[in-house]
Scaffold this motif. Structure first.
Motif, short mmCIF file in Angstrom:
data_model
loop_
_atom_site.label_atom_id
_atom_site.label_comp_id
_atom_site.label_asym_id
_atom_site.label_seq_id
_atom_site.Cartn_x
_atom_site.Cartn_y
_atom_site.Cartn_z
N GLN A 274 0.88 -1.15 -0.12
CA GLN A 274 -0.02 0.01 0.24
C GLN A 274 1.04 1.19 -0.04
N VAL B 50 1.50 5.51 -0.41
CA VAL B 50 0.51 6.84 -0.20
C VAL B 50 1.37 7.81 -1.22
N VAL C 48 -4.25 7.21 -0.78
CA VAL C 48 -3.62 5.86 -0.72
C VAL C 48 -4.02 4.98 -1.84
#
Length: 240
Positions: free
Chosen positions: A22, A24, A34
């Protein structure tokens, strides 16, 4: 729901499971967002290169219910040199965390994105000392955020003559109203402040400073940010 294209810089990454990630992204026109990158940690993944920290890239994403999932990615600049030098790496980590903490989710931050891009570019090429790049970034970020007042006396607004800074109040003062704890601001530091506040884009990084002046600029900005931003950053404390 549907697909869209995002361009931005990866300012944080988190590992999810054995192969997912994941990230940002500080994205143009969108701000901090995100993104989910399935399988991005696999050696043969087409998403591997572009989803690394500091990378500037284009992403094709699928918008689901409250999240974005990456389907394609094209790396534009990896800023590879930031990973090959500890001073550059530590300052780049700090700027990434500072950006992540200061930019609200889903709010356009194109000025900050441009500033971060040029900070990484200048740092990557070794044009300026990494520490100075960070100070310039901090000052310009404060200005963009509306948190840095012009270098004038906090009492009377005087801009001429000698200038002093009090780290306890986070304010500037003239000679008449200087406090007991204030320090004289070097002319070189005042000129550096003026340059950064007046210039835009890559031009903000168009000067250098002596070690002594850079050290004072660091002391002033650290005190100013502690008072006016009240942030505790792991990277600043760790690499200080």
């Amino acid at each position: 729901m549907g697909t869209e294209k995002l361009r931005g810089i990866v300012i944080r990454e988190e590992m999810k499971g054995e192969s997912n990630k994941q990230i940002v992204l500080l994205a143009k026109g969108l701000g901090r967002v995100v993104l989910s990158a399935r399988g991005a940690r696999n050696a043969k993944s087409r998403l591997l290169a572009a989803t690394q920290l500091f990378c500037y890239a284009d992403f094709v994403v699928y918008e689901g219910k409250g999240f974005y999932s990456i389907t394609q990615a094209e790396l534009l600049n990896s800023f590879y040199g930031l990973r090959m030098d500890m001073d550059k790496f530590s300052e780049a980590m700090y700027l990434a965390e500072l950006t992540d903490r200061c930019c609200p989710a889903g709010m356009e931050q194109d000025e900050v994105l441009e500033l971060l891009y040029y900070a990484f570019l200048v740092m990557d090429k070794g044009t300026l000392p990494p520490k100075l790049v960070s100070r310039i970034f901090e000052l310009k970020l404060l200005q963009i955020s509306g948190l840095f007042a012009p270098e004038e006396c906090n009492i009377c607004g005087e801009r001429e003559g000698d200038l002093y800074f009090d780290g306890r109040t986070g304010a500037f003062y003239c000679a008449k109203h200087r406090t007991q704890n204030s320090i004289f601001v070097y002319d070189a530091v005042r000129k550096a402040f003026a340059h950064v506040l007046e210039k835009e884009g890559r031009a903000v990084f168009g000067f250098n400073l002596s070690e002594e002046a850079l050290e004072q600029m660091t002391v002033i900005l650290r005190s100013y940010m502690d008072i006016h931003m009240d942030l505790r950053l792991k990277t600043r404390d760790f690499f200080a």
